[in-house]
Design a protein around this motif. Structure first.
Motif, PDB file in Angstrom:
ATOM      1  N   GLU A  49       0.836  -1.212   0.000  1.00 24.28           N
ATOM      2  CA  GLU A  49       0.000   0.000   0.000  1.00 24.28           C
ATOM      3  C   GLU A  49       0.865   1.255   0.000  1.00 24.28           C
ATOM      4  O   GLU A  49       0.550   2.242  -0.666  1.00 24.28           O
ATOM      5  CB  GLU A  49      -0.920  -0.010   1.220  1.00 24.28           C
ATOM      6  N   THR A  50       1.964   1.217   0.718  1.00 23.12           N
ATOM      7  CA  THR A  50       2.873   2.363   0.775  1.00 23.12           C
ATOM      8  C   THR A  50       3.489   2.644  -0.600  1.00 23.12           C
ATOM      9  O   THR A  50       3.599   3.799  -1.008  1.00 23.12           O
ATOM     10  CB  THR A  50       3.996   2.090   1.793  1.00 23.12           C
ATOM     11  N   ASP A  51       3.867   1.583  -1.308  1.00 22.77           N
ATOM     12  CA  ASP A  51       4.452   1.760  -2.637  1.00 22.77           C
ATOM     13  C   ASP A  51       3.440   2.348  -3.627  1.00 22.77           C
ATOM     14  O   ASP A  51       3.762   3.257  -4.397  1.00 22.77           O
ATOM     15  CB  ASP A  51       4.961   0.420  -3.180  1.00 22.77           C
ATOM     16  N   VAL A  52       2.221   1.833  -3.593  1.00 24.38           N
ATOM     17  CA  VAL A  52       1.186   2.337  -4.495  1.00 24.38           C
ATOM     18  C   VAL A  52       0.873   3.794  -4.174  1.00 24.38           C
ATOM     19  O   VAL A  52       0.716   4.626  -5.072  1.00 24.38           O
ATOM     20  CB  VAL A  52      -0.084   1.460  -4.419  1.00 24.38           C
ATOM     21  N   THR A  53       0.789   4.108  -2.887  1.00 22.51           N
ATOM     22  CA  THR A  53       0.529   5.490  -2.475  1.00 22.51           C
ATOM     23  C   THR A  53       1.651   6.408  -2.951  1.00 22.51           C
ATOM     24  O   THR A  53       1.392   7.511  -3.432  1.00 22.51           O
ATOM     25  CB  THR A  53       0.378   5.576  -0.944  1.00 22.51           C
ATOM     26  N   ALA A  54       2.890   5.946  -2.845  1.00 23.56           N
ATOM     27  CA  ALA A  54       4.027   6.759  -3.303  1.00 23.56           C
ATOM     28  C   ALA A  54       3.950   6.995  -4.813  1.00 23.56           C
ATOM     29  O   ALA A  54       4.209   8.109  -5.287  1.00 23.56           O
ATOM     30  CB  ALA A  54       5.340   6.074  -2.940  1.00 23.56           C
ATOM     31  N   LEU A  55       3.581   5.972  -5.576  1.00 22.94           N
ATOM     32  CA  LEU A  55       3.445   6.130  -7.021  1.00 22.94           C
ATOM     33  C   LEU A  55       2.344   7.123  -7.379  1.00 22.94           C
ATOM     34  O   LEU A  55       2.532   7.999  -8.230  1.00 22.94           O
ATOM     35  CB  LEU A  55       3.155   4.780  -7.678  1.00 22.94           C
ATOM     36  N   ILE A  56       1.197   6.979  -6.730  1.00 17.46           N
ATOM     37  CA  ILE A  56       0.072   7.877  -7.021  1.00 17.46           C
ATOM     38  C   ILE A  56       0.413   9.311  -6.655  1.00 17.46           C
ATOM     39  O   ILE A  56       0.149  10.242  -7.419  1.00 17.46           O
ATOM     40  CB  ILE A  56      -1.198   7.399  -6.282  1.00 17.46           C
ATOM     41  N   GLU A  57       1.024   9.515  -5.483  1.00 25.64           N
ATOM     42  CA  GLU A  57       1.400  10.871  -5.066  1.00 25.64           C
ATOM     43  C   GLU A  57       2.411  11.472  -6.032  1.00 25.64           C
ATOM     44  O   GLU A  57       2.323  12.659  -6.372  1.00 25.64           O
ATOM     45  CB  GLU A  57       1.974  10.847  -3.656  1.00 25.64           C
ATOM     46  N   GLU A  58       3.355  10.666  -6.485  1.00 18.27           N
ATOM     47  CA  GLU A  58       4.375  11.179  -7.411  1.00 18.27           C
ATOM     48  C   GLU A  58       3.743  11.618  -8.729  1.00 18.27           C
ATOM     49  O   GLU A  58       4.076  12.669  -9.272  1.00 18.27           O
ATOM     50  CB  GLU A  58       5.434  10.107  -7.660  1.00 18.27           C
ATOM     51  N   VAL A  59       2.801  10.814  -9.229  1.00 24.16           N
ATOM     52  CA  VAL A  59       2.145  11.160 -10.496  1.00 24.16           C
ATOM     53  C   VAL A  59       1.299  12.423 -10.333  1.00 24.16           C
ATOM     54  O   VAL A  59       1.369  13.345 -11.146  1.00 24.16           O
ATOM     55  CB  VAL A  59       1.280   9.975 -10.990  1.00 24.16           C
ATOM     56  N   LEU A  60       0.499  12.484  -9.270  1.00 27.37           N
ATOM     57  CA  LEU A  60      -0.378  13.643  -9.079  1.00 27.37           C
ATOM     58  C   LEU A  60       0.408  14.921  -8.830  1.00 27.37           C
ATOM     59  O   LEU A  60       0.122  15.961  -9.426  1.00 27.37           O
ATOM     60  CB  LEU A  60      -1.353  13.392  -7.930  1.00 27.37           C
ATOM     61  N   GLU A  61       1.396  14.858  -7.946  1.00 27.83           N
ATOM     62  CA  GLU A  61       2.200  16.051  -7.662  1.00 27.83           C
ATOM     63  C   GLU A  61       3.005  16.474  -8.883  1.00 27.83           C
ATOM     64  O   GLU A  61       3.096  17.659  -9.204  1.00 27.83           O
ATOM     65  CB  GLU A  61       3.138  15.784  -6.481  1.00 27.83           C
TER      66      GLU A  61
END
Length: 141
Positions: free
Chosen positions: A112-124
């Motif tokens: 979950e942490t990895d997916v959250t990091a990917l999503i945050e990186e794309v959105l930001e």
């Protein structure tokens, strides 16, 4: 002698009442350009009949970018050249995040942490690149 009871007046309502909803404010709406939370900058086409569709923006840069495209007759439907450029620039940031996670992992094996990091990186990254592109574009006024 006057014997009228001295009843204190009710306290005046403060200028800012959290119970009071301001209908003009774009609560929980995304920016029409970069998808960040809108902050009160708006746009509507005055030549269309009512009810008008309102667009909300996070900054004056995004509002000016949208207004300039609207004046040229371009719509925000589909992927524009600016959006394709922002996506290409985000891929580099996404690749750096994948380096940290590991390229050998399948998507379903990510935590979950990895997916959250990917999503945050794309959105930001996408929001930052769209803001940078909008700030760099020529504003007609």
């Amino acid at each position: 002698m006057n014997h009228v009871a001295q009843v204190p007046s009710p306290p005046a309502a403060p200028a800012y009442c959290p119970e009071r909803i301001r209908l003009w404010h774009p609560r929980l709406k995304p920016c029409a350009v970069c998808l960040r939370p809108a902050r009160g900058f708006g746009f509507f086409n005055p030549y269309k009949p009512r009810p008008r569709e309102h667009r909300w923006f996070c900054s004056m840069h995004c509002q000016a970018f949208f207004a300039a495209r609207h004046r040229k007759g371009l719509t925000m439907q589909g992927t524009t050249d600016e959006e394709r450029l922002a996506i290409a620039l985000v891929m580099k940031r996404l690749g750096q995040t994948m380096e940290l996670i590991g390229w050998d992992k399948r998507l379903r094996d990510l935590t979950e942490t990895d997916v959250t990091a990917l999503i945050e990186e794309v959105l930001e990254g996408y929001g930052a690149e769209m803001s940078r592109i909008a700030a760099g574009s020529e504003v007609p006024f």
